[in-house]
Design an enzyme around this catalytic site. Structure first.
Site, short mmCIF file in Angstrom:
data_model
loop_
_atom_site.label_atom_id
_atom_site.label_comp_id
_atom_site.label_asym_id
_atom_site.label_seq_id
_atom_site.Cartn_x
_atom_site.Cartn_y
_atom_site.Cartn_z
N PRO A 1 0.85 -1.19 0.00
CA PRO A 1 0.00 0.00 0.00
C PRO A 1 0.89 1.24 0.00
O PRO A 1 1.96 1.24 0.62
CB PRO A 1 -0.78 -0.12 1.31
N SER A 2 0.47 2.31 -0.72
CA SER A 2 1.33 3.50 -0.78
C SER A 2 1.04 4.42 0.41
O SER A 2 -0.02 4.32 1.05
CB SER A 2 1.11 4.25 -2.10
N ALA B 1 10.24 4.22 -1.53
CA ALA B 1 11.66 3.83 -1.63
C ALA B 1 11.79 2.60 -2.52
O ALA B 1 12.70 2.51 -3.35
CB ALA B 1 12.22 3.54 -0.25
N ALA B 2 10.86 1.63 -2.38
CA ALA B 2 10.93 0.41 -3.20
C ALA B 2 10.74 0.76 -4.67
O ALA B 2 11.46 0.25 -5.54
CB ALA B 2 9.87 -0.59 -2.73
N ASP C 1 15.10 3.77 4.28
CA ASP C 1 14.19 3.05 3.38
C ASP C 1 14.90 2.59 2.10
O ASP C 1 14.75 1.45 1.67
CB ASP C 1 13.00 3.94 2.99
O1 PMV Z 1 6.62 6.51 6.44
P1 PMV Z 1 7.88 6.13 5.76
O2 PMV Z 1 7.95 4.69 5.35
O3 PMV Z 1 8.21 7.04 4.60
O4 PMV Z 1 9.08 6.31 6.83
C1 PMV Z 1 9.49 7.57 7.29
C2 PMV Z 1 10.53 7.43 8.35
C3 PMV Z 1 11.05 8.74 8.94
O5 PMV Z 1 12.03 8.40 9.91
C4 PMV Z 1 9.93 9.50 9.64
C5 PMV Z 1 11.67 9.64 7.89
C6 PMV Z 1 12.99 9.11 7.32
O6 PMV Z 1 13.37 9.64 6.27
O7 PMV Z 1 13.63 8.24 7.91
#
Ligand code: PMV
Length: 289
Positions: free
Chosen positions: A71-72, A80-81, A123
């Site tokens: 899920p986005s 990131a993927a 990520d």
């Molecule tokens: O929500 P996501 O999967 O994009 O994770 C963000 C994680 C943070 O620590 C809040 C930001 C980062 O760049 O690490």
């Protein structure tokens, strides 16, 4: 035509604090994003800013087809993927010859450019190498993959990573005396977790603490709290949100026997459950169809 796939992730410990140079631990999970890239004379306008930025960074134009099991905007690292799989597919299709390390660095640049400069390498790195990783500032380390069972709960409410990161930055500016000790405490929990990867019960306790600290930082969401409490009541060893928060996903650490019960408890809260485990493989080439 070149098709590559890259895995999503959960943040086991340290999201948000990792943006301020504190340690963060993430683990690749089984659901993946598949990206096919084909040469094209003119760049077709991709409907993802991440993909457009990948082509810009690599200096070529092409067409893209994306299939996602993730899920986005939900904390499972789908952007990131997509970024990692797109860069590796472009590199392959156009025979550009960049190394995996170079592509991982470009992937981080893409995320930073799209997310207004604030993105840790967590990520993109874990999606590139798979398994479990520890990120501290610019230092990246692979950790031995633990044998743990996870149940992810998707709250079905989207979040904006850049919005949540900006919220924490704002709190740090307006109330540093409150925000800074919370970030320090998250870092302490992350460091402590490294001694307990073979002790699921203690790991679960530390996950619960990390979740509470993220709520104190202002990135909680009522539906995430509901799912976390439901998972713990159904026998999870620990449960926390993953990623930016403010919606998105949580996950629970479970014994083998408790997985289905925990998944059922999550689904009973109008959410979607995914039973998954670690993916030790990162980005990889798929057969062209
Ligand atoms: O929500 P996501 O999967 O994009 O994770 C963000 C994680 C943070 O620590 C809040 C930001 C980062 O760049 O690490």
């Amino acid at each position: 035509m070149a098709t590559w796939s890259a895995p999503g992730k959960v943040f086991l410990f340290g999201e948000h604090a990792v943006v301020y140079g504190k340690p963060g631990i993430a683990m690749a999970i089984k659901p993946r994003v598949m990206v096919t890239v084909r040469k094209a004379k003119r760049q077709k306008k991709p409907n993802s800013t991440y993909i457009a930025e990948c082509f810009r960074q690599m200096g070529v134009s092409g067409s893209v087809y994306v299939r996602s099991q993730l899920p986005s905007s939900s904390g499972l690292g789908s952007s990131a993927a997509v970024t990692v799989a797109t860069l590796f597919a472009i590199n392959d299709e156009f025979e550009i010859g960049k190394s995996a390390d170079e592509l991982a660095l470009i992937a981080h640049t893409v995320e930073k450019n799209v997310q207004n400069g604030r993105a840790s390498a967590t990520d993109t790195y874990v999606s590139t190498v798979g398994g479990m990783v520890l990120i501290t500032g610019n230092t990246k380390r692979r950790l031995p993959p633990p044998q743990i069972q996870l149940v992810i709960g998707n709250s079905l409410t989207h979040h904006s990573t850049s919005g949540m990161v900006a919220r924490v930055a704002d709190l740090k500016k307006t109330r540093p005396q409150i925000a800074d000790p919370i970030i320090e405490a998250i870092a302490a929990v992350t460091k402590c977790s490294m001694h307990h990867f073979n002790n699921p019960r203690e790991l679960g306790n530390l996950m619960n603490m990390n979740h509470a600290l993220l709520e104190a930082l202002g990135v909680g969401h009522p539906q995430l709290s509901r799912l976390v409490l439901a998972a713990r009541a159904a026998g999870a060893l620990g449960a926390k949100m993953t990623g930016a928060g403010g919606g998105g996903c949580m996950f629970a650490l479970c014994s083998k026997g408790a997985k289905t019960r925990v998944a059922g408890a999550i689904e009973a809260c109008d959410a979607r459950a995914i039973i998954t485990g670690i993916d030790t493989q990162g980005v990889r080439k798929e057969k062209d169809e």
